[in-house]
Enzyme design. Structure first.
Site, PDB file in Angstrom:
ATOM      1  N   ARG A  37      -4.492   9.793   2.288  1.00  0.00           N
ATOM      2  CA  ARG A  37      -3.365  10.721   2.398  1.00  0.00           C
ATOM      3  C   ARG A  37      -2.439  10.248   3.506  1.00  0.00           C
ATOM      4  O   ARG A  37      -2.761   9.323   4.242  1.00  0.00           O
ATOM      5  CB  ARG A  37      -3.879  12.148   2.668  1.00  0.00           C
ATOM      6  CG  ARG A  37      -4.918  12.135   3.799  1.00  0.00           C
ATOM      7  CD  ARG A  37      -4.919  13.310   4.680  1.00  0.00           C
ATOM      8  NE  ARG A  37      -3.693  13.475   5.397  1.00  0.00           N
ATOM      9  CZ  ARG A  37      -3.353  12.770   6.501  1.00  0.00           C
ATOM     10  NH1 ARG A  37      -4.163  11.846   7.001  1.00  0.00           N
ATOM     11  NH2 ARG A  37      -2.203  12.982   7.109  1.00  0.00           N
ATOM     12  N   GLY A  38      -1.301  10.974   3.648  1.00  0.00           N
ATOM     13  CA  GLY A  38      -0.299  10.545   4.614  1.00  0.00           C
ATOM     14  C   GLY A  38       0.671   9.623   3.885  1.00  0.00           C
ATOM     15  O   GLY A  38       0.253   8.718   3.145  1.00  0.00           O
ATOM     16  N   ALA A  39       1.970   9.846   4.096  1.00  0.00           N
ATOM     17  CA  ALA A  39       2.964   9.170   3.267  1.00  0.00           C
ATOM     18  C   ALA A  39       2.850   7.639   3.278  1.00  0.00           C
ATOM     19  O   ALA A  39       2.809   7.009   2.206  1.00  0.00           O
ATOM     20  CB  ALA A  39       4.362   9.634   3.689  1.00  0.00           C
ATOM     21  N   ARG A  56       0.677  12.610  -6.585  1.00  0.00           N
ATOM     22  CA  ARG A  56       1.159  13.666  -5.674  1.00  0.00           C
ATOM     23  C   ARG A  56       2.689  13.557  -5.677  1.00  0.00           C
ATOM     24  O   ARG A  56       3.217  12.444  -5.638  1.00  0.00           O
ATOM     25  CB  ARG A  56       0.608  13.498  -4.244  1.00  0.00           C
ATOM     26  CG  ARG A  56      -0.897  13.761  -4.146  1.00  0.00           C
ATOM     27  CD  ARG A  56      -1.352  13.784  -2.685  1.00  0.00           C
ATOM     28  NE  ARG A  56      -0.977  15.030  -2.019  1.00  0.00           N
ATOM     29  CZ  ARG A  56      -1.029  15.191  -0.681  1.00  0.00           C
ATOM     30  NH1 ARG A  56      -1.409  14.187   0.091  1.00  0.00           N
ATOM     31  NH2 ARG A  56      -0.694  16.345  -0.141  1.00  0.00           N
ATOM     32  N   ASP A  82       7.273  13.149   4.894  1.00  0.00           N
ATOM     33  CA  ASP A  82       6.852  12.748   3.548  1.00  0.00           C
ATOM     34  C   ASP A  82       8.027  12.324   2.674  1.00  0.00           C
ATOM     35  O   ASP A  82       7.861  11.527   1.749  1.00  0.00           O
ATOM     36  CB  ASP A  82       6.055  13.870   2.889  1.00  0.00           C
ATOM     37  CG  ASP A  82       4.707  14.003   3.562  1.00  0.00           C
ATOM     38  OD1 ASP A  82       4.612  14.697   4.589  1.00  0.00           O
ATOM     39  OD2 ASP A  82       3.752  13.342   3.095  1.00  0.00           O
ATOM     40  N   LYS A  84       4.540  18.209   6.410  1.00  0.00           N
ATOM     41  CA  LYS A  84       3.444  19.175   6.256  1.00  0.00           C
ATOM     42  C   LYS A  84       3.895  20.610   6.537  1.00  0.00           C
ATOM     43  O   LYS A  84       4.626  20.852   7.489  1.00  0.00           O
ATOM     44  CB  LYS A  84       2.298  18.761   7.194  1.00  0.00           C
ATOM     45  CG  LYS A  84       1.081  19.658   7.185  1.00  0.00           C
ATOM     46  CD  LYS A  84       0.502  19.885   5.812  1.00  0.00           C
ATOM     47  CE  LYS A  84       0.151  18.614   5.078  1.00  0.00           C
ATOM     48  NZ  LYS A  84      -0.167  18.836   3.638  1.00  0.00           N
TER      49      LYS A  84
HETATM   50  O1  MRU Z   1      -1.003  16.425   2.664  1.00  0.00           O
HETATM   51  P1  MRU Z   1      -1.024  15.234   3.578  1.00  0.00           P
HETATM   52  O2  MRU Z   1      -2.161  15.247   4.536  1.00  0.00           O
HETATM   53  O3  MRU Z   1      -0.873  13.943   2.829  1.00  0.00           O
HETATM   54  O4  MRU Z   1       0.311  15.414   4.453  1.00  0.00           O
HETATM   55  C1  MRU Z   1       0.631  14.438   5.409  1.00  0.00           C
HETATM   56  C2  MRU Z   1       1.815  14.786   6.219  1.00  0.00           C
HETATM   57  O5  MRU Z   1       2.490  15.766   5.991  1.00  0.00           O
HETATM   58  C3  MRU Z   1       2.204  13.811   7.290  1.00  0.00           C
HETATM   59  O6  MRU Z   1       2.816  14.485   8.344  1.00  0.00           O
HETATM   60  C4  MRU Z   1       3.186  12.795   6.707  1.00  0.00           C
HETATM   61  O7  MRU Z   1       2.682  12.204   5.549  1.00  0.00           O
HETATM   62  C5  MRU Z   1       3.532  11.749   7.678  1.00  0.00           C
HETATM   63  S1  MRU Z   1       2.199  10.598   7.881  1.00  0.00           S
HETATM   64  C6  MRU Z   1       2.617   9.362   8.911  1.00  0.00           C
END
Ligand code: MRU
Length: 331
Positions: free
Chosen positions: A48-50, A86, A231, A242
């Site tokens: 996870r995480g962009a 996603r 994201d 988030k």
């Molecule tokens: O649902 P997630 O855990 O994938 O959400 C992640 C976030 O919202 C992060 O803040 C975002 O992807 C930035 S990661 C460097």
């Protein structure tokens, strides 16, 4: 504990990820041999995480290309399913599409591009977070800095290093950081499970707080600036991140604190003029009605569970990428 390697990589014909569902109890790797396994891991947030999703998209196309060989229609079908696993982080589709451009050269060409993207991810996130660290040092008078962050934006959310948490790492290394306040990040607790784990691993001083305590921390004078990831960033700088990020930006504005977004340029979606059209993922009601598998709400309680929100650019001091400040009120 020392450095534990990349969050996502390629080994022996498989995609290898750190299983983020198992942390912080256990640090274990998962080997994903098919696109369906990878899609499952993306949807349950094992990866996870962009920026990490961008890498997953690219490596997933490499998996498909190795599996289907000359059947490019089958690779494109897998790529289409991957890109939509996603909806909010634009990096996933970006990673898939960039890797697909190499498909005419065969599976090894796709893999080479995906691996180059992994290297690039660490480099651009280091650059973006270094820019943002300089900006915060130039904006905030107090030393050392006390920052507040949300969700997990560290190396677990990227291939390595991190975005907003990369800023924290830069400042800590320079002796310019007093502490980080890390929002626990309801409902899936990426802050508590992942950010706190990363900070503890690197012995960076932090305190975990309920999301609902963030505005109170600002009101008590415990915060010099807020730094978050993203994201999807629209062309005007409106930023999806988030759920809870928008509330933090409102509170930061009320308290006159800098609110800084840090992301690689692959998170910018120039096709969207503003944040109005960003698709926000809605997740399962059980994420809200249950805690660690135990019900905490009446059976069949109605739920609103958006995974992200959109912060309007006028509440953002700076959107910072590897190219520097690209949007925000400080621009
Ligand atoms: O649902 P997630 O855990 O994938 O959400 C992640 C976030 O919202 C992060 O803040 C975002 O992807 C930035 S990661 C460097």
């Amino acid at each position: 504990m020392g450095h534990v390697g990349r969050t996502i990589d390629w080994a022996d014909g498989t995609v290898v990820i750190v299983d983020q569902c198992a942390l912080p109890a256990e640090h274990r790797l998962l080997r994903l041999a098919t696109v369906d396994e990878l899609i499952g891991a993306i949807q349950r947030l094992a990866v996870r995480g962009a920026p990490a999703l961008g890498a997953a998209g690219a490596l997933g196309v490499a998996l498909a290309a190795h599996r289907h060989g000359a059947d490019t229609a089958a690779v494109h079908a897998d790529a289409g399913r991957l890109a939509t696993a996603r909806p909010t982080a634009v990096n996933l589709r970006w990673g898939v599409e960039r890797a697909l451009t190499k498909l005419p050269g065969g599976a090894e060409a796709v893999l080479a591009e995906a691996l180059a993207m992994l290297d690039e991810d660490e480099r651009v996130n280091r650059e973006a977070s270094a820019h943002a660290a300089r900006l915060l040092l130039g904006t905030c008078a107090r030393r050392p800095l006390r920052l507040l962050t949300h969700c997990n934006t560290g190396r677990l959310a990227t291939v390595d290093w991190g975005t907003a948490l990369g800023v924290v790492r830069h400042l800590h290394a320079e002796g310019e950081l007093e502490y980080v306040l890390a929002d626990e990040t309801r409902p899936l607790l990426q802050g508590a499970r992942l950010t706190a784990w990363e900070l503890a691993e690197e012995a960076i001083p932090y305190r975990l707080l309920p999301d609902a305590a963030a505005a109170a921390a600002m009101a008590r004078g415990l915060v010099d600036g807020v730094v978050v990831g993203a994201d999807r960033i629209a062309a005007n700088g409106d930023t999806a991140n988030k759920i809870g990020t928008y509330g933090l930006a409102l509170a930061a504005a009320r308290h006159g604190l800098p609110f800084v977004v840090v992301a690689p340029s692959s998170t910018v979606d120039a096709s969207l003029p503003d944040g109005g059209a960003i698709v926000i993922e809605e997740r399962a009601p059980e994420e809200v009605t249950h805690v660690a598998g135990n019900p905490v709400a009446p059976k069949d309680a109605a739920v609103f569970n958006p995974a992200f929100d959109v912060t309007p650019v006028d509440l953002i001091t700076a959107v910072v990428t590897e190219h520097g400040v690209v949007a925000g009120t400080a621009r």
